[in-house]
Design a protein around this motif. Structure first.
Motif, mmCIF file in Angstrom:
data_model
loop_
_atom_site.group_PDB
_atom_site.id
_atom_site.type_symbol
_atom_site.label_atom_id
_atom_site.label_comp_id
_atom_site.label_asym_id
_atom_site.label_seq_id
_atom_site.Cartn_x
_atom_site.Cartn_y
_atom_site.Cartn_z
ATOM 1 N N ARG A 39 0.835 -1.210 0.000
ATOM 2 C CA ARG A 39 0.000 0.000 0.000
ATOM 3 C C ARG A 39 0.865 1.254 0.000
ATOM 4 O O ARG A 39 0.567 2.233 -0.697
ATOM 5 N N ALA A 40 1.929 1.222 0.776
ATOM 6 C CA ALA A 40 2.830 2.377 0.817
ATOM 7 C C ALA A 40 3.490 2.595 -0.538
ATOM 8 O O ALA A 40 3.700 3.735 -0.966
ATOM 9 N N VAL A 46 1.597 8.686 -5.850
ATOM 10 C CA VAL A 46 0.786 9.902 -5.897
ATOM 11 C C VAL A 46 1.694 11.125 -5.815
ATOM 12 O O VAL A 46 2.369 11.336 -4.809
ATOM 13 N N ARG A 47 1.703 11.914 -6.873
ATOM 14 C CA ARG A 47 2.569 13.100 -6.934
ATOM 15 C C ARG A 47 1.800 14.378 -7.224
ATOM 16 O O ARG A 47 2.157 15.447 -6.746
ATOM 17 N N THR A 48 0.761 14.298 -8.043
ATOM 18 C CA THR A 48 0.011 15.499 -8.433
ATOM 19 C C THR A 48 -1.415 15.505 -7.897
ATOM 20 O O THR A 48 -2.049 16.552 -7.855
ATOM 21 N N THR A 149 -3.950 -0.233 -3.450
ATOM 22 C CA THR A 149 -2.678 -0.843 -3.815
ATOM 23 C C THR A 149 -2.093 -0.104 -5.005
ATOM 24 O O THR A 149 -2.713 0.814 -5.553
ATOM 25 N N ARG A 150 -0.912 -0.492 -5.393
ATOM 26 C CA ARG A 150 -0.302 0.075 -6.603
ATOM 27 C C ARG A 150 -0.949 -0.583 -7.824
ATOM 28 O O ARG A 150 -1.071 -1.795 -7.902
ATOM 29 N N GLY A 151 -1.398 0.234 -8.748
ATOM 30 C CA GLY A 151 -1.960 -0.267 -9.989
ATOM 31 C C GLY A 151 -0.967 -0.075 -11.126
ATOM 32 O O GLY A 151 -0.213 0.891 -11.154
ATOM 33 N N VAL A 152 -0.967 -1.035 -12.051
ATOM 34 C CA VAL A 152 -0.098 -0.968 -13.226
ATOM 35 C C VAL A 152 -0.964 -1.193 -14.463
ATOM 36 O O VAL A 152 -1.654 -2.214 -14.561
ATOM 37 N N PHE A 278 0.326 3.798 -10.606
ATOM 38 C CA PHE A 278 -0.488 4.777 -9.886
ATOM 39 C C PHE A 278 -1.051 4.110 -8.644
ATOM 40 O O PHE A 278 -0.947 2.883 -8.472
ATOM 41 N N LEU A 279 -1.630 4.893 -7.763
ATOM 42 C CA LEU A 279 -2.375 4.335 -6.637
ATOM 43 C C LEU A 279 -3.769 3.986 -7.134
ATOM 44 O O LEU A 279 -4.449 4.817 -7.736
#
Length: 301
Positions: A39-40, A46-48, A149-152, A278-279
């Motif tokens: 999750r981290a 997340v940047r913008t 979670t991290r999505g790809v 992305f998250l």
């Protein structure tokens, strides 16, 4: 259910399975792979703060008949009745009926939705798990805490929609990874773009779909979730395994599926930003005891 049954479940054609991996009573399946560290890792993408929805819009169909009902509207996953609540003529309310697992509605499949040889993940009898009064094991209860979670995104349609009847393989995924400069890691959610709408093609062309080889690849890589604009091929690519995502990915490996996702805008944003990770967050309604639930996945950049 013991490890012997797990071995038997995967014996045919060396099918991947997670039966027994997290215990005989597990209901999370591959969501177990989403640890705090995963999750981290997703949150670090997340940047913008830019967000993109992966849900298809749904226009409800009125239940009202006669001149009040539009006759040209395509079938909808949602039917609607509007009511006047009688609160001094100022308030209205509605009652809706939602058909889960509808090809025009983005929804999240629970592991009890599909069985393999009469058993649902992780080897429970389907008859005992899914009853006329609701699902007792492997239901939407597993989604109560939401998913983050991290999505790809692996965009297989970057140069145009996949050809009719194309069988998506692990090699297709790895070619997309190399092209996009990204890699699916254990616990990540895999988002796939085929460039086709979900369900049978209106022009009756054989659609592309995820092959058993691709499901094996997801299992090896540790995908926690699958989301795509399409998934299963119509008609089936392999009559021996007509629904590899559902009957193997969902029922044997316990990987929840987001069916009928809308990923065109996501692909455009990823291409614009040059970022394909992305998250990914999903917060479905906390409705227990069902085989699936409507969902609005959000990608956050």
């Amino acid at each position: 259910m013991d490890t012997q049954r797990a071995r038997e479940a995967g014996q045919e054609a060396d099918l991947p399975t997670n039966w027994g991996r997290w215990g005989d009573d597990d209901q999370l399946g591959t969501l177990n792979l989403i640890t705090d560290d995963v999750r981290a890792r997703g949150a670090a993408e997340v940047r913008t703060g830019r967000t993109v929805s992966l849900a298809r819009p749904v226009e409800p169909t009125p239940v009202a008949a006669g001149p009040f009902a539009p006759v040209t509207q395509a079938a909808s996953a949602v039917t609607l009745v509007m009511m006047d609540t009688g609160s001094h003529g100022a308030a209205s309310a509605d009652v809706m009926t939602v058909t889960n697992h509808h090809p025009r509605s983005t929804h999240l499949d629970a592991v009890a939705h599909m069985a393999h040889e009469g058993r649902v993940y992780p080897g429970r009898s389907r008859r005992e798990s899914v009853t006329p009064t609701g699902v007792r094991h492997g239901s939407t209860t597993a989604f109560a805490a939401g998913i983050a979670t991290r999505g790809v995104l692996l965009d297989l349609a970057a140069d145009g929609s996949l050809p009719s009847a194309h069988a998506v393989t692990g090699a297709d995924f790895e070619a997309a990874e190399e092209r996009q400069g990204v890699r699916l890691e254990p616990g990540d959610a895999l988002v796939v773009r085929l460039g086709w709408a979900p369900g049978p093609d209106p022009e009756r062309r054989p659609t592309p779909g995820i092959s058993l080889d691709a499901v094996r690849w997801m299992h090896r890589r540790g995908a926690s979730l699958y989301a795509g604009d399409a998934g299963e091929a119509y008609p089936p690519l392999d009559p021996r395994h007509p629904l590899p995502l559902h009957q193997v990915g969902l029922a044997l490996t316990g990987m929840p599926l987001v069916d009928a996702a809308e990923v065109d805008e996501l692909a455009a944003v990823c291409a614009e930003l040059g970022r394909y990770a992305f998250l990914l967050t999903l917060a479905p309604p906390r409705i227990h005891g069902m085989t699936g639930v409507p969902v609005n996945p959000l990608a956050v950049f």
